[in-house]
Design a protein around this motif. Sequence first.
Motif, PDB file in Angstrom:
ATOM      1  N   THR A 163       0.851  -1.194   0.000  1.00  0.00           N
ATOM      2  CA  THR A 163       0.000   0.000   0.000  1.00  0.00           C
ATOM      3  C   THR A 163       0.887   1.244   0.000  1.00  0.00           C
ATOM      4  O   THR A 163       2.033   1.205   0.474  1.00  0.00           O
ATOM      5  N   VAL A 164       0.329   2.329  -0.526  1.00  0.00           N
ATOM      6  CA  VAL A 164       1.047   3.613  -0.507  1.00  0.00           C
ATOM      7  C   VAL A 164       0.014   4.740  -0.418  1.00  0.00           C
ATOM      8  O   VAL A 164      -1.090   4.622  -0.958  1.00  0.00           O
ATOM      9  N   SER A 165       0.402   5.814   0.277  1.00  0.00           N
ATOM     10  CA  SER A 165      -0.478   6.977   0.358  1.00  0.00           C
ATOM     11  C   SER A 165       0.067   8.109  -0.496  1.00  0.00           C
ATOM     12  O   SER A 165       1.216   8.517  -0.346  1.00  0.00           O
ATOM     13  N   ALA A 166      -0.790   8.618  -1.399  1.00  0.00           N
ATOM     14  CA  ALA A 166      -0.409   9.784  -2.200  1.00  0.00           C
ATOM     15  C   ALA A 166      -1.098  11.033  -1.639  1.00  0.00           C
ATOM     16  O   ALA A 166      -1.219  12.039  -2.323  1.00  0.00           O
TER      17      ALA A 166
ATOM     18  N   THR B  29       6.429  15.988   1.434  1.00  0.00           N
ATOM     19  CA  THR B  29       7.079  16.948   0.541  1.00  0.00           C
ATOM     20  C   THR B  29       7.196  16.402  -0.888  1.00  0.00           C
ATOM     21  O   THR B  29       7.561  17.122  -1.814  1.00  0.00           O
ATOM     22  N   ASP B  30       6.897  15.105  -1.087  1.00  0.00           N
ATOM     23  CA  ASP B  30       6.975  14.509  -2.422  1.00  0.00           C
ATOM     24  C   ASP B  30       5.719  14.834  -3.238  1.00  0.00           C
ATOM     25  O   ASP B  30       4.676  15.150  -2.677  1.00  0.00           O
ATOM     26  N   LYS B  31       5.840  14.700  -4.552  1.00  0.00           N
ATOM     27  CA  LYS B  31       4.675  14.919  -5.421  1.00  0.00           C
ATOM     28  C   LYS B  31       3.894  13.603  -5.546  1.00  0.00           C
ATOM     29  O   LYS B  31       4.505  12.534  -5.677  1.00  0.00           O
ATOM     30  N   PRO B  32       2.547  13.672  -5.541  1.00  0.00           N
ATOM     31  CA  PRO B  32       1.740  12.443  -5.597  1.00  0.00           C
ATOM     32  C   PRO B  32       2.119  11.498  -6.740  1.00  0.00           C
ATOM     33  O   PRO B  32       2.247  10.292  -6.530  1.00  0.00           O
ATOM     34  N   VAL B  33       2.326  12.035  -7.953  1.00  0.00           N
ATOM     35  CA  VAL B  33       2.663  11.151  -9.083  1.00  0.00           C
ATOM     36  C   VAL B  33       4.016  10.474  -8.855  1.00  0.00           C
ATOM     37  O   VAL B  33       4.178   9.268  -9.125  1.00  0.00           O
ATOM     38  N   ASP B  34       4.985  11.220  -8.320  1.00  0.00           N
ATOM     39  CA  ASP B  34       6.309  10.636  -8.044  1.00  0.00           C
ATOM     40  C   ASP B  34       6.201   9.526  -6.999  1.00  0.00           C
ATOM     41  O   ASP B  34       6.851   8.478  -7.111  1.00  0.00           O
ATOM     42  N   ILE B  35       5.384   9.776  -5.986  1.00  0.00           N
ATOM     43  CA  ILE B  35       5.185   8.769  -4.931  1.00  0.00           C
ATOM     44  C   ILE B  35       4.628   7.481  -5.544  1.00  0.00           C
ATOM     45  O   ILE B  35       5.123   6.377  -5.302  1.00  0.00           O
TER      46      ILE B  35
ATOM     47  N   GLU C  25      -5.434  16.217 -10.123  1.00  0.00           N
ATOM     48  CA  GLU C  25      -4.349  15.437  -9.528  1.00  0.00           C
ATOM     49  C   GLU C  25      -4.609  13.932  -9.655  1.00  0.00           C
ATOM     50  O   GLU C  25      -3.722  13.159 -10.029  1.00  0.00           O
ATOM     51  N   ILE C  26      -5.833  13.521  -9.372  1.00  0.00           N
ATOM     52  CA  ILE C  26      -6.102  12.072  -9.415  1.00  0.00           C
ATOM     53  C   ILE C  26      -6.134  11.576 -10.864  1.00  0.00           C
ATOM     54  O   ILE C  26      -5.730  10.446 -11.154  1.00  0.00           O
ATOM     55  N   ALA C  27      -6.554  12.457 -11.796  1.00  0.00           N
ATOM     56  CA  ALA C  27      -6.517  12.076 -13.210  1.00  0.00           C
ATOM     57  C   ALA C  27      -5.055  11.885 -13.649  1.00  0.00           C
ATOM     58  O   ALA C  27      -4.741  10.951 -14.396  1.00  0.00           O
ATOM     59  N   ALA C  28      -4.164  12.734 -13.147  1.00  0.00           N
ATOM     60  CA  ALA C  28      -2.740  12.611 -13.480  1.00  0.00           C
ATOM     61  C   ALA C  28      -2.167  11.331 -12.879  1.00  0.00           C
ATOM     62  O   ALA C  28      -1.374  10.621 -13.518  1.00  0.00           O
ATOM     63  N   LEU C  29      -2.595  11.008 -11.663  1.00  0.00           N
ATOM     64  CA  LEU C  29      -2.151   9.761 -11.017  1.00  0.00           C
ATOM     65  C   LEU C  29      -2.603   8.568 -11.851  1.00  0.00           C
ATOM     66  O   LEU C  29      -1.841   7.625 -12.086  1.00  0.00           O
TER      67      LEU C  29
END
Length: 300
Positions: free
Chosen positions: A138-141, A169-175, A208-212
């Motif tokens: 699991t991971v949290s964005a 501090t990380d970006k959601p897509v990078d995470i 943001e979620i569309a980019a993810l």
Amino acid sequence: MLDNLTQRLAKVVKTMRGEARLTETNTAEMLREVRLALLEADVALPAVRDFIAKVKQKAMGEEVLAALSPGQALVGVVQRELAAMMGGDLGPEASLLSFATQPPAVILMAGLQGAGKTTTVGKLAKFLKEKHKKKVLTVSADVYRPAAIGQLQTVTAQVGADFFPSLPTDKPVDIALAALDFAKRHYHDVLIIDTAGRLGIDADMMAEIAALHAAVKPIETLFVVDAMLGQDAINTAKAFNDALPLTGIVLTKLDGDARGGAALSVRHITGKPIKFAGVAEKLDGLEAFDPQRMANRILG
Ligand code: GDP
């Protein structure tokens, strides 16, 4: 206490005794009771209209008109049609998750803040681990709510799945991409990505979620919605369905008092299957969604 729909319809049927046929008047009277019951169960108006139109069409069908007791036959139509609209017509396969991809199968969770996303990630991880013997990461964005990452870590530890740590501090897509890379290298079968939710529909959140979604190409994109949401469920579901190719819905907090009209509203607007129901705060409180049971619950 309000009468439930079956009792209400029984009353109309009673006054119909002696009237061998369904007439325009007694049919209209029954449909009015159905309409009121659905509105009381917090089904959104467009979904109510759609349902009534379907029942009306069937009520005029030969099966009902030729029945010995047309009133009872109409009650049957209402029950069957509601179960069908809840997803009964999609077949039993509709509630299953797809793993038809090169592992890891990515599951992306979407929904408003408080809908139950993080809890559902824990429940799904437990379900996949125990029932399907999957190795789950699991991971949290969610980099906005300070407690979100820690909450997912705790929930994941409780069910004994693996957790990919992320930094606010990380970006959601990078995470998400880093977690995907980790999952590939460590042979995880499934990666579940928890995402940030807002209190209401928000353009930035949707972008943001569309980019993810575009970055990780999930096999399942699940919209998590609170059964207590009532009339608002339809607007929320529409916004997420427009922003993302949803593959299914998780309806949470069905252990509460809500009659669950949200289920019908969400099905109406998205056309997507409701795959799971959340029935407790605890992490074993996840069930495969049962259209017939939900239909009975909405009917009261
Ligand atoms: P998120 O903001 O979408 O991640 O929502 P959370 O997972 O933090 O859940 C919000 C609240 O709803 C928490 O207090 C959860 O314990 C609770 N919750 C989630 N799912 C259920 C459910 O199926 N039943 C009940 N009773 N509570 C739930």
